[in-house]
Enzyme design. Structure first.
Site, PDB file in Angstrom:
ATOM      1  N   GLY A  71       0.636  -1.600  -0.160  1.00  0.00           N
ATOM      2  CA  GLY A  71      -0.289  -0.119   0.177  1.00  0.00           C
ATOM      3  C   GLY A  71       0.869   1.225  -0.019  1.00  0.00           C
ATOM      4  N   THR A  72       2.094   0.781   0.834  1.00  0.00           N
ATOM      5  CA  THR A  72       2.464   2.036   0.627  1.00  0.00           C
ATOM      6  C   THR A  72       3.555   2.763  -0.235  1.00  0.00           C
ATOM      7  OG1 THR A  72       3.231   1.356   2.885  1.00  0.00           O
ATOM      8  CG2 THR A  72       4.818   3.464   2.482  1.00  0.00           C
ATOM      9  N   ASN A 150      -6.978   4.532  10.109  1.00  0.00           N
ATOM     10  CA  ASN A 150      -6.359   3.222  10.926  1.00  0.00           C
ATOM     11  C   ASN A 150      -6.315   3.497  11.874  1.00  0.00           C
ATOM     12  OD1 ASN A 150      -3.765   5.262   9.046  1.00  0.00           O
ATOM     13  ND2 ASN A 150      -2.482   3.745  10.535  1.00  0.00           N
ATOM     14  N   SER A 198      -4.218  -2.459  -0.216  1.00  0.00           N
ATOM     15  CA  SER A 198      -4.068  -3.256   0.262  1.00  0.00           C
ATOM     16  C   SER A 198      -4.053  -4.469   0.672  1.00  0.00           C
ATOM     17  CB  SER A 198      -2.750  -2.530   1.269  1.00  0.00           C
ATOM     18  OG  SER A 198      -1.805  -3.686   1.381  1.00  0.00           O
ATOM     19  N   HIS A 200      -3.021  -6.728   2.387  1.00  0.00           N
ATOM     20  CA  HIS A 200      -2.954  -7.478   3.533  1.00  0.00           C
ATOM     21  C   HIS A 200      -4.194  -7.199   4.177  1.00  0.00           C
ATOM     22  CE1 HIS A 200      -0.694  -5.272   6.063  1.00  0.00           C
ATOM     23  NE2 HIS A 200      -0.390  -4.937   4.723  1.00  0.00           N
ATOM     24  N   THR A 236       8.721  -7.734 -11.993  1.00  0.00           N
ATOM     25  CA  THR A 236       8.464  -8.992 -12.641  1.00  0.00           C
ATOM     26  C   THR A 236       7.391  -8.976 -11.232  1.00  0.00           C
ATOM     27  OG1 THR A 236      10.726 -10.193 -13.081  1.00  0.00           O
ATOM     28  CG2 THR A 236       8.191 -11.399 -12.206  1.00  0.00           C
ATOM     29  N   CYS A 323       2.307   0.829  12.551  1.00  0.00           N
ATOM     30  CA  CYS A 323       4.265   1.723  11.672  1.00  0.00           C
ATOM     31  C   CYS A 323       5.095   2.964  13.143  1.00  0.00           C
ATOM     32  CB  CYS A 323       4.202   2.641  10.549  1.00  0.00           C
ATOM     33  SG  CYS A 323       3.386   1.477   9.462  1.00  0.00           S
TER      34      CYS A 323
HETATM   35  N1  PLP Z   1      -2.680   3.877   4.391  1.00  0.00           N
HETATM   36  C1  PLP Z   1      -3.378   2.774   5.656  1.00  0.00           C
HETATM   37  C2  PLP Z   1      -4.639   3.843   6.065  1.00  0.00           C
HETATM   38  C3  PLP Z   1      -3.214   1.785   6.001  1.00  0.00           C
HETATM   39  O1  PLP Z   1      -3.236   1.669   7.586  1.00  0.00           O
HETATM   40  C4  PLP Z   1      -2.343   1.359   5.495  1.00  0.00           C
HETATM   41  C5  PLP Z   1      -1.203   0.260   6.640  1.00  0.00           C
HETATM   42  O2  PLP Z   1      -1.051   0.475   7.681  1.00  0.00           O
HETATM   43  C6  PLP Z   1      -1.156   1.929   4.740  1.00  0.00           C
HETATM   44  C7  PLP Z   1      -1.757   2.436   3.487  1.00  0.00           C
HETATM   45  C8  PLP Z   1      -0.102   0.590   3.755  1.00  0.00           C
HETATM   46  O3  PLP Z   1      -0.117  -0.594   3.598  1.00  0.00           O
HETATM   47  P1  PLP Z   1       1.426  -1.126   3.413  1.00  0.00           P
HETATM   48  O4  PLP Z   1       1.222  -1.841   5.103  1.00  0.00           O
HETATM   49  O5  PLP Z   1       0.380  -2.627   2.852  1.00  0.00           O
HETATM   50  O6  PLP Z   1       2.136  -0.588   2.954  1.00  0.00           O
END
Ligand code: PLP
Length: 387
Positions: A71-72, A150, A198, A200, A236, A323
């Site tokens: 996601g990041t 989040n 994302s 996961h 890839t 994080c």
């Molecule tokens: N955006 C939000 C709101 C999230 O909660 C998260 C992960 O905690 C992310 C982005 C980042 O996703 P990823 O963990 O796949 O990098």
């Protein structure tokens, strides 16, 4: 010791059906999707099928989706890609409660000479849409606002935001990582320009994520190399991960409504119990929120001791964004909402998911309430605070 998991916003377990769908691509379906021979064609077809499934979840066209590694990465792609694509537009708008994956790219933009407006967010997690309207300038490049926070689960009025952006001719990017697979998102009706997701966070594995880029729009690629993802993201593809993402999207579409009802039931039960505790306050209780998240602050309780005691009882949850947990950083999101630092430091993020059971909720509540009561009455608390 018994172990229970209340940290679904950090990550989710892989759904057994998702795993089942992925396994062939970790075994005999090992081909490189760029290869033209039979092995490559099998892998390529699997990616196409997964893209179709994710497109069905969003009601968008499969070619509007670019798969990424996390996601990041999708967030960085949307934000930095916009900066590189339209370097003459140096103004960006966002909020101070975004995930670090949005916050940090904006700090980086500022270091490169961009100007960022951070909209005010009140203690209920709401922004003022008039302030948003007034902040838009002729050189505004992008508005980046999340769908669901989040840490608190609070939802932003992203449909209204996208209408404002459209009316003013500015592009709008939505970080929907916490909402995808849990809330319906129809990209035919919701005129967002870019949207990140994302796997996961909704029962697919880590390492498979993506960005929706509305047809006709362009972002400068961040990763240059081969012509993968129609030249938008080289490298890839993670075939098994993408297959898992596709399966998770398919399952979400089928099960979302039922899961939401179950999670709302847990939310009500958890919050009713918490609100009866003296000094406890559910963050954003009156705001529209995700069905699976409760953020609570406990006035007069040491947040760190609370988390340690829960961990000792086998309960996995977090004091905020995964994080930043583990690092004793000031709780950025709640403080941006106007909570005093001391109170913000007592915050617990309780997040639950489809596999959560009623019995787990009962066990968790009983344990939590006992720990809170012990900490309130414990002389150890004073020693810790004094020492
Ligand atoms: N955006 C939000 C709101 C999230 O909660 C998260 C992960 O905690 C992310 C982005 C980042 O996703 P990823 O963990 O796949 O990098």
């Amino acid at each position: 010791m018994r172990q229970v998991y209340f940290d679904y916003n950090a990550t989710t377990p892989v759904d057994p059906e998702v795993l089942e769908a992925m396994l062939p691509y970790l075994k005999e379906g090992y081909g490189n999707p760029s290869s033209v021979h039979w092995a490559g064609r099998v892998a390529k077809a699997a990616i196409s099928e997964a893209r179709e499934s994710v497109a069905s979840l969003f009601t968008c066209s499969p070619d509007e989706l670019v798969f990424c590694g996390c996601g990041t990465e999708a967030l960085n792609f949307a934000i930095k890609g916009s900066w590189f694509q339209r370097p003459d537009k140096r103004h960006f708008i966002t909020t101070p409660v975004e995930h670090n994956g949005v916050a940090k790219p904006h700090s980086w933009l500022e270091s490169q000479g961009a100007v960022v407006t951070y909209l005010d967010v009140d203690t209920d997690g709401r922004i003022n849409l008039d302030q948003l309207r007034d902040s838009i300038r002729p050189d505004t490049n992008l508005i980046s606002i999340m769908m669901a926070n989040n840490e608190t689960g609070i939802m932003f009025p992203v449909e209204e935001i996208s209408e404002i952006a459209k009316e003013k001719g500015v592009l709008f990017f939505c970080d929907a990582v916490q909402a995808v697979g849990k809330r319906p998102i129809n990209l035919k009706e919701f005129p967002v320009d870019f949207l990140a997701f994302s796997g996961h966070k909704f029962y697919a594995p880590k390492g498979a994520a993506g960005l929706f880029i509305r047809n006709g729009l362009r972002l400068n690629s961040l990763i240059h190399g081969g012509g993968h993802e129609r030249g938008r993201r080289a490298g890839t593809e993670n075939v098994a991960g993408i297959v898992g993402l596709g399966k998770a999207a398919e399952l979400a579409l089928k099960k979302m409504e039922k899961s939401e009802g179950k999670l709302r039931g847990f939310q009500k039960k958890i919050e009713t119990a918490l609100e009866a505790v003296e000094g406890a306050k559910v963050v954003g209780a009156t705001s529209e929120r995700m069905p699976n998240t409760t953020n609570v602050v406990f006035d007069g309780v040491d947040g760190e001791l609370l988390l340690t005691n829960l961990d000792l009882e086998g309960i996995a949850l977090s004091s905020g964004s995964a994080c930043s947990s583990g690092l004793s950083l000031p709780p950025r999101v709640l403080m941006a909402m106007g909570f005093p630092e001391e109170l913000a430091r007592t915050s617990l993020r309780i997040s639950y998911g489809v596999p959560t059971t009623e019995e787990e909720v009962d066990f968790f509540l009983k344990t939590l309430l006992e720990i809170v009561s012990n900490l309130k009455n414990s002389p150890q608390k004073e020693e810790t605070l004094d020492g």
